[in-house]
Design a protein around this motif. Structure first.
Motif: not given
Length: 387
Positions: A273-276, A279-293
């Motif tokens: 979220a900070d790097s790009f 919104p943090k919630r969007f960042a978390e969904v992107l991470l889930f979609r990338a297979g990350a926690d």
């Protein structure tokens, strides 16, 4: 009694026609209990009448039909429309994005002014009067509902969007019955639905300058997540091109660079979220979609997952399932083919005395006042023909 003119539809196009055309024995037929219901909804009740700037710039805002309606737009431009309202005491304001509204931000004032102008010209209004039949008689008159006869008929019944307002497409089969060519209606200015939509919990998150592509068509502009679809100006303006099975590509951040997470002790969701600056919630969904926690330390993320997140930001690909439908569409793509009318006067080529104006025609504009501008321009063009 034979009426001189009957207008079918008491919306923007029909009322603007009435404002310029002496009625003689003139009647406006409105299928709902009160006229202008869709006009009252426009611009979220604030009535985005038109757009600022040169009328020449309007042409590209109507998809492939824009060049065909150039004569009507030039004859009744945004500037002449603004003058019409201003001369009659309705102050207007132009927002920074170019949209023109009444200064009061009250669509009811626009409707009241148009109704007053129609009454001044001598028009009578009959509400709760749906049109169920339309026939061209051998003597050159037209017969409506089996008992209303008119020398001229102006069809301003709208398309299929917001059907509760009376704009339900019910006139199209009657016009097709006369032999007019009808382009199958479909929703326009409507949210787009996709298979496996991942952002159901992110409704309200938006991006100001996303690049949106639907098949071969692309726009840069606002993108909005809803609970079940993509919306925002860029999506809405491209929705006329939607076909099930088509491809939707979204670049949220076209120039997103791969971030360096080495040694970073923040949680992955916070880091992304900070790097790009998203919104943090969007960042978390992107991470889930990338297979990350999202709760893992950023430094522990494999480079492959960071690349996947960055790739999604640059280009997210979906298979289109359709749209949200006419219930949430602001306009209709399709209707009576423009080849059926003289686009300077909007008189039927097959039936002299029959005019088709506004959204009943196969023309739809972008969000921002372009559809109302065409409604007014076509109404004016027809009115000048019958004077």
């Amino acid at each position: 009694m034979v009426y001189d003119r009957i207008i079918i539809g008491g919306g923007a196009a029909g009322l603007y026609f009435a404002a310029f055309s002496p009625a003689g024995r003139g009647l406006i037929l409105e299928r709902t209990q009160s006229p202008g219901q869709k006009l009252l909804l426009s611009g979220s009740g604030q009535c985005n009448l038109t757009h600022g700037g040169s009328i020449k710039d309007f042409i590209g805002h109507y998809g492939p039909g824009g060049t065909k309606i150039r004569p009507a737009l030039y004859k009744a431009s945004n500037l002449s429309l603004m003058k019409f309202f201003a001369d009659r005491g309705l102050a207007l304001v132009e927002r920074e994005d170019g949209k023109i509204f009444p200064k009061s931000m009250d669509a009811a004032q626009v409707l009241d002014l148009l109704l007053a102008q129609a009454r001044e010209k001598g028009w009578s209004l009959r509400t709760s009067c749906p049109v169920t039949s339309l026939a061209a008689e051998n003597d050159g008159t037209f017969l409506i509902n089996g008992h209303l006869r008119a020398k001229q008929v102006i069809v301003a019944s709208g398309g299929c969007s917001y059907p509760a307002t009376g704009s339900d497409g019910s006139m199209l089969p009657l016009l097709q019955g006369l032999g007019l060519s009808i382009i199958k209606p479909k929703p326009a200015l409507v949210p787009v639905t996709v298979q496996q939509y991942p952002y159901s919990d992110l409704a309200g998150i938006s991006f100001a300058q996303a690049i949106v592509r639907i098949d071969d068509h692309s726009l840069t502009g606002g993108l909005l997540f809803t609970h079940n679809s993509f919306s925002g100006p860029a999506v809405l303006n491209l929705s006329r091109y939607v076909r099930p099975g088509g491809r939707l590509k979204i670049s949220y951040l076209p120039r997103a660079d791969l971030p360096d997470a080495s040694g970073d002790r923040r949680k992955a969701g916070t880091f992304i979220a900070d790097s790009f600056q998203i919104p943090k919630r969007f960042a978390e969904v992107l991470l889930f979609r990338a297979g990350a926690d999202p709760a893992a330390r950023a430094a522990s993320l494999p480079i492959s997952q960071l690349r996947r997140v960055t790739a999604l930001l640059r280009e997210d690909l979906f298979s289109i399932s359709g749209t949200s439908g006419f219930g949430s569409a602001m306009a209709t793509s399709g209707g009576v083919s423009l080849t059926e009318v003289d686009t300077k006067t909007f008189e039927s080529k097959q039936y002299p005395g029959l005019f088709l104006i506004g959204e009943v025609l196969d023309i739809d504009g972008d969000t921002g006042g372009y559809n109302l501008q065409f409604a007014f321009s076509s109404g004016y063009g027809a009115a000048m023909c019958v004077l």
